[in-house]
Enzyme design. Structure first.
Site, PDB file in Angstrom:
ATOM      1  N   LYS A 192      24.038 -13.320  -1.823  1.00  0.00           N
ATOM      2  CA  LYS A 192      24.142 -12.907  -0.582  1.00  0.00           C
ATOM      3  C   LYS A 192      22.870 -12.233  -0.298  1.00  0.00           C
ATOM      4  CE  LYS A 192      28.157 -13.243   1.458  1.00  0.00           C
ATOM      5  NZ  LYS A 192      28.559 -13.851   2.980  1.00  0.00           N
ATOM      6  N   SER A 236      28.719 -18.727  -6.834  1.00  0.00           N
ATOM      7  CA  SER A 236      28.114 -17.952  -5.743  1.00  0.00           C
ATOM      8  C   SER A 236      28.074 -16.635  -6.088  1.00  0.00           C
ATOM      9  CB  SER A 236      28.917 -17.874  -4.420  1.00  0.00           C
ATOM     10  OG  SER A 236      30.531 -17.756  -4.637  1.00  0.00           O
TER      11      SER A 236
END
Length: 296
Positions: A37, A283
């Site tokens: 992110k 991720s």
């Protein structure tokens, strides 16, 4: 995306491809904030931030990344999270100096928009913005640079920013490669949307059943357009398969993965990925310690 790569280079770790058996893992868990992110959050914050500060809604990782970016840029940050956000993520948001606002899960978007309007702050959405998508797409640039003959890329899908960016980059540089999204069975709104030809939203009561707390968001019209054009398929995995993948990544690749981060590996281990030279996108690794102990 190339401009974004230059912009975020001083802040982002250029993660390696880690071999795991016959595939490679792209461990975005090694970022300073524990997830991919930071790429989109920093790229957007640099482009959008103003002195009054930034605000967002998040399941945790985007909020942590934006809080970190805001701290580097010297601007205030407010993060709205739903009730039940893992404590490890909430504490990290506060640790980076952001104001944390906890609301009922169905109210987080509206609450963030209201705060942005009341305080004159800039909204930096977790996925529904070209600057965020471009930042996440730098992962795809790195994958093709490090493995030019990649044939399959497996990527988790939530709101679709990560998959949109990676699919756009990979398809531009290696059109024959397949990019496959992965969702939990209990939050499979992207697969349903792509099959229906329109965005299909799932109620929080449905998506909050999955252990993968970072994959509960619906697609936006912007991310849906990207995925419809560039994603080859979306497959789903069960809760048990996600847990098993977390343990496998720890034992076989020495990598820590939160449930959302392990979904792409779960699809590969369950035999739901196309054949070929494969990269699995891990991720994030911001996992509750008790949960991590239970899966290893």
């Amino acid at each position: 995306m190339r401009a974004a790569a230059e912009r975020i280079a001083p802040v982002v770790v250029r993660t390696p491809l880690v071999p795991m058996g016959e595939v490679w893992v792209k461990p975005e868990s090694l970022q300073r904030v524990g997830s991919f992110k930071i790429r989109g959050a920093y790229n957007a914050a640099v482009s959008l931030a103003r002195a009054d500060g930034v605000v967002t809604h998040s399941s945790g990782n985007h909020g942590q990344a934006l809080a970190y970016a805001a701290k580097l840029l010297g601007v205030p940050c407010v993060v709205v999270v739903p009730e039940g956000t893992p404590r490890v993520k909430a504490e990290a948001i506060v640790g980076h100096g952001a104001e944390l606002v906890v609301v009922p899960r169905e109210q987080r978007v509206q609450a963030a928009e209201k705060l942005a309007a009341e305080r004159g702050m800039m909204m930096v959405p977790p996925y529904d913005h070209p600057a965020v998508i471009a930042g996440q797409g730098t992962i795809g640039l790195e994958i093709v640079a490090d493995l030019p003959d990649v044939e399959v890329v497996l990527v988790p899908v939530s709101g679709g920013g990560l998959a949109s960016g990676i699919a756009s980059a990979v398809k531009a540089l290696r059109p024959d490669a397949k990019v496959v999204g992965v969702e939990p069975e209990l939050a499979a709104d992207a697969r349903e949307s792509l099959r229906a030809g329109r965005v299909v939203a799932w109620e929080p009561a449905r998506t909050f059943r999955t252990i993968a707390d970072g994959l509960r968001a619906d697609l936006s019209e912007l991310t849906f357009a990207h995925l419809r054009e560039r994603l080859d398929d979306v497959v789903t995995v069960s809760e048990d398969e996600i847990r098993a993948a977390m343990g496998h990544l720890a034992r076989s690749a020495r990598l820590v993965a939160e449930p959302s981060g392990a979904t792409a590996a779960a699809a590969y281990l369950a035999g739901r990925a196309p054949a070929g030279r494969t990269v699995i996108v891990l991720s994030g690794g911001n996992v509750d310690p008790e949960l991590f102990r239970s899966v290893i």
